[in-house]
Design a protein around this motif. Structure first.
Motif, PDB file in Angstrom:
ATOM      1  N   ASP A 178       5.544  -3.262   4.176  1.00  0.00           N
ATOM      2  CA  ASP A 178       4.121  -3.476   3.892  1.00  0.00           C
ATOM      3  C   ASP A 178       3.731  -4.942   4.057  1.00  0.00           C
ATOM      4  O   ASP A 178       2.655  -5.254   4.587  1.00  0.00           O
ATOM      5  CB  ASP A 178       3.788  -3.013   2.471  1.00  0.00           C
ATOM      6  CG  ASP A 178       3.700  -1.507   2.360  1.00  0.00           C
ATOM      7  OD1 ASP A 178       3.726  -0.840   3.414  1.00  0.00           O
ATOM      8  OD2 ASP A 178       3.619  -0.988   1.241  1.00  0.00           O
ATOM      9  N   THR A 189       0.806  -1.230   0.000  1.00  0.00           N
ATOM     10  CA  THR A 189       0.000   0.000   0.000  1.00  0.00           C
ATOM     11  C   THR A 189       0.832   1.270   0.000  1.00  0.00           C
ATOM     12  O   THR A 189       0.337   2.324  -0.389  1.00  0.00           O
ATOM     13  CB  THR A 189      -0.924   0.020   1.229  1.00  0.00           C
ATOM     14  OG1 THR A 189      -0.124  -0.110   2.422  1.00  0.00           O
ATOM     15  CG2 THR A 189      -1.928  -1.128   1.171  1.00  0.00           C
ATOM     16  N   THR A 190       2.091   1.202   0.419  1.00  0.00           N
ATOM     17  CA  THR A 190       2.892   2.426   0.555  1.00  0.00           C
ATOM     18  C   THR A 190       3.132   3.103  -0.775  1.00  0.00           C
ATOM     19  O   THR A 190       3.007   4.316  -0.900  1.00  0.00           O
ATOM     20  CB  THR A 190       4.251   2.119   1.225  1.00  0.00           C
ATOM     21  OG1 THR A 190       4.014   1.558   2.520  1.00  0.00           O
ATOM     22  CG2 THR A 190       5.076   3.394   1.380  1.00  0.00           C
TER      23      THR A 190
END
Length: 232
Positions: free
Chosen positions: A117, A45-46
């Motif tokens: 993540d 998601t980063t």
């Protein structure tokens, strides 16, 4: 510049821009396909804006729109369209170069975020109740089953609560079974690198076509300007 040379340049501009437009449309379709069939998006998601599928869709859409403008400008011999196409294509090429530089310079940072993540997703999976965080659980199970791996660095990451997707047998219907020993981090990194490599190859191909389009648009625009053509 004689008429036959102008006609040749015009044909090349139209053909190359149409070819680039087709490439852009294919890139968008391929990116959408990856989005619909991707099983890993919820785990990383980063840096989701530079996820291969997102990169393909955004780049392909912009290329398609810009090259369509180039096709129209060549067909109608319109100076406004040609100069707009030239400026937009030049900016697009600068953005592509900037994105390539970012990937090269920050590759190690991207790998760090990748690991962070995955560990965060594993902790969410491990601490959730059976019906919670369904998306992350399904995606992590899919990764472990598909890549034949367990955890991020290995089976020990699960701290004794190893999911059934780590099992080496398929189907896994026994209480005492063997789990995959290799972690998923390295395998996912390799998979991601292959995706970015194919994405990069496509971008380089389009960049070459765009550069040729840019080069032959200039003399065509200059010819229209000298003869007062291109605004009808």
């Amino acid at each position: 510049m004689d008429r036959s040379c102008v006609k040749c340049l015009k044909t090349m501009v139209i053909f190359l821009n149409f070819l680039c437009w087709l490439c852009g449309a294919f890139v968008v379709a391929f990116g959408e396909f990856q989005m619909m069939h991707s099983m890993f998006a919820s785990l990383i998601t980063t840096f989701w804006p530079i996820y291969p599928a997102n990169t393909l869709v955004v780049t392909g859409t912009i290329v398609t729109c810009v090259c369509y403008l180039g096709v129209l400008g060549g067909l109608k011999e319109n100076r406004c369209m040609l100069i707009s196409f030239f400026i937009l294509l030049f900016i697009l090429m600068l953005v592509e170069l900037a994105m390539a530089s970012v990937f090269l310079v920050y590759s190690r940072e991207i790998d760090t975020y990748f690991e962070k993540d995955l560990m965060q997703s594993l902790e969410i999976y491990r601490q959730s109740h059976p019906e919670g965080n369904k998306t992350i659980k399904d995606d992590f199970d899919a990764v472990q089953h598909l890549f034949r791996c367990c955890g991020v660095h290995g089976e020990a990451d699960w701290k004794g609560n190893v999911p059934i997707s780590c099992c080496t047998e398929d189907p896994c219907n026994t209480l005492s079974h063997t789990n995959w020993q290799e972690g998923c981090l390295l395998k996912l990194r390799n998979w991601s690198a292959r995706n970015y490599l194919s994405t990069g190859a496509g971008v380089v191909t389009m960049f070459i076509i765009q550069f040729i389009c840019l080069s032959i648009t200039v003399p065509l625009f200059c010819h229209f300007s000298r003869h007062g053509l291109g605004y009808k």
